[in-house]
Write a protein that holds these residues in place. Structure first.
Motif, PDB file in Angstrom:
ATOM      1  N   MET A   1       4.696  14.830  -2.861  1.00  0.00           N
ATOM      2  CA  MET A   1       5.060  14.809  -4.274  1.00  0.00           C
ATOM      3  C   MET A   1       3.809  14.968  -5.114  1.00  0.00           C
ATOM      4  SD  MET A   1       7.959  11.855  -4.548  1.00  0.00           S
ATOM      5  CE  MET A   1       8.449  12.377  -6.189  1.00  0.00           C
ATOM      6  N   ASN A   2       3.964  15.681  -6.225  1.00  0.00           N
ATOM      7  CA  ASN A   2       2.897  15.836  -7.201  1.00  0.00           C
ATOM      8  C   ASN A   2       3.541  15.724  -8.581  1.00  0.00           C
ATOM      9  OD1 ASN A   2       0.304  16.371  -8.196  1.00  0.00           O
ATOM     10  ND2 ASN A   2       0.706  18.563  -8.295  1.00  0.00           N
ATOM     11  N   LYS A   3       3.082  14.761  -9.353  1.00  0.00           N
ATOM     12  CA  LYS A   3       3.615  14.538 -10.706  1.00  0.00           C
ATOM     13  C   LYS A   3       5.127  14.355 -10.688  1.00  0.00           C
ATOM     14  CE  LYS A   3      -0.221  16.982 -12.759  1.00  0.00           C
ATOM     15  NZ  LYS A   3      -0.705  18.197 -13.422  1.00  0.00           N
ATOM     16  N   GLY A   4       5.616  13.609  -9.708  1.00  0.00           N
ATOM     17  CA  GLY A   4       7.031  13.254  -9.639  1.00  0.00           C
ATOM     18  C   GLY A   4       7.947  14.314  -9.066  1.00  0.00           C
ATOM     19  N   LYS A   5       7.408  15.421  -8.605  1.00  0.00           N
ATOM     20  CA  LYS A   5       8.229  16.479  -8.031  1.00  0.00           C
ATOM     21  C   LYS A   5       7.805  16.755  -6.592  1.00  0.00           C
ATOM     22  CE  LYS A   5       9.229  18.994 -12.305  1.00  0.00           C
ATOM     23  NZ  LYS A   5      10.460  18.335 -12.579  1.00  0.00           N
ATOM     24  N   ILE A   6       8.779  17.046  -5.743  1.00  0.00           N
ATOM     25  CA  ILE A   6       8.472  17.420  -4.364  1.00  0.00           C
ATOM     26  C   ILE A   6       7.939  18.851  -4.386  1.00  0.00           C
ATOM     27  CG2 ILE A   6       9.416  17.867  -2.065  1.00  0.00           C
ATOM     28  CD1 ILE A   6      11.460  15.601  -2.696  1.00  0.00           C
ATOM     29  N   VAL A   7       6.698  19.004  -3.923  1.00  0.00           N
ATOM     30  CA  VAL A   7       6.037  20.317  -3.962  1.00  0.00           C
ATOM     31  C   VAL A   7       5.923  20.964  -2.578  1.00  0.00           C
ATOM     32  CG1 VAL A   7       4.749  19.835  -6.080  1.00  0.00           C
ATOM     33  CG2 VAL A   7       3.747  19.218  -3.873  1.00  0.00           C
TER      34      VAL A   7
ATOM     35  N   ASN B   1       7.595  20.367   1.728  1.00  0.00           N
ATOM     36  CA  ASN B   1       8.154  19.537   2.792  1.00  0.00           C
ATOM     37  C   ASN B   1       8.158  20.317   4.093  1.00  0.00           C
ATOM     38  OD1 ASN B   1      10.624  20.960   1.639  1.00  0.00           O
ATOM     39  ND2 ASN B   1      11.505  19.977   3.450  1.00  0.00           N
TER      40      ASN B   1
ATOM     41  N   TYR C   1      -3.117  19.558  -2.157  1.00  0.00           N
ATOM     42  CA  TYR C   1      -2.450  18.319  -2.563  1.00  0.00           C
ATOM     43  C   TYR C   1      -3.018  17.043  -1.972  1.00  0.00           C
ATOM     44  CZ  TYR C   1       1.066  21.433  -4.473  1.00  0.00           C
ATOM     45  OH  TYR C   1       1.707  22.410  -5.175  1.00  0.00           O
TER      46      TYR C   1
END
Length: 107
Positions: free
Chosen positions: A80-86, A88, A104
Motif C-alpha cells: 500500500m502507498n498513501k492508502g491504496k494498494i499499488v 500485489n 515502494y
C-alpha cells in the motif's frame, strides 16, 4: 499491585498477545506489525509461530514493514502507498521484482 504484563520484554509481550488472541479459538487473526521493536531472534520466533498457525489453517492478515518476515510468512503480499494498494503478488514475485522493491520498499 503491578500488572505482570508490563514487566515482560517486548518479545514476551508479543507472544502473550498472540496467546491471548488464540485462546478465543479464532478462524482469523489480524496482526499489526508483530515484529515492531523486537530483536532479530525474537522476530524469527514470531515468524515461526505465524507459519505454524498458517499450517494449521488459521487465516492471518498481517500488516508488516519487515519485508523478510512478510515474505517468509505470507502466501500473498499487498503493498500500500498513501492508502491504496499499488502492487500485489506472491512473495517470490516481490523478491524477483527489484523495481517494485526500490520504488515502494526502499530496498
Amino acid at each position: 499491585e503491578k500488572n505482570m504484563g508490563t514487566q515482560l520484554s517486548g518479545g514476551q509481550q508479543q507472544m502473550l498477545a498472540i496467546g491471548r488472541a488464540l485462546m478465543t479459538n479464532p478462524q482469523f487473526l489480524l496482526m499489526d506489525e508483530p515484529s515492531e521493536g523486537l530483536a532479530p531472534i525474537i522476530i524469527e520466533q514470531v515468524g515461526d509461530i505465524v507459519r505454524k498457525l498458517k499450517d494449521i489453517g488459521l487465516s492471518i492478515l498481517m500488516v508488516e514493514q519487515n519485508i523478510s518476515l512478510a515474505c517468509d510468512a505470507a502466501d500473498e503480499i499487498l503493498i500500500m502507498n498513501k492508502g491504496k494498494i499499488v502492487w500485489n503478488g506472491t512473495p517470490q514475485e516481490l523478491q524477483d521484482n527489484e523495481e517494485i522493491q526500490h520504488k515502494y520498499l526502499g530496498v
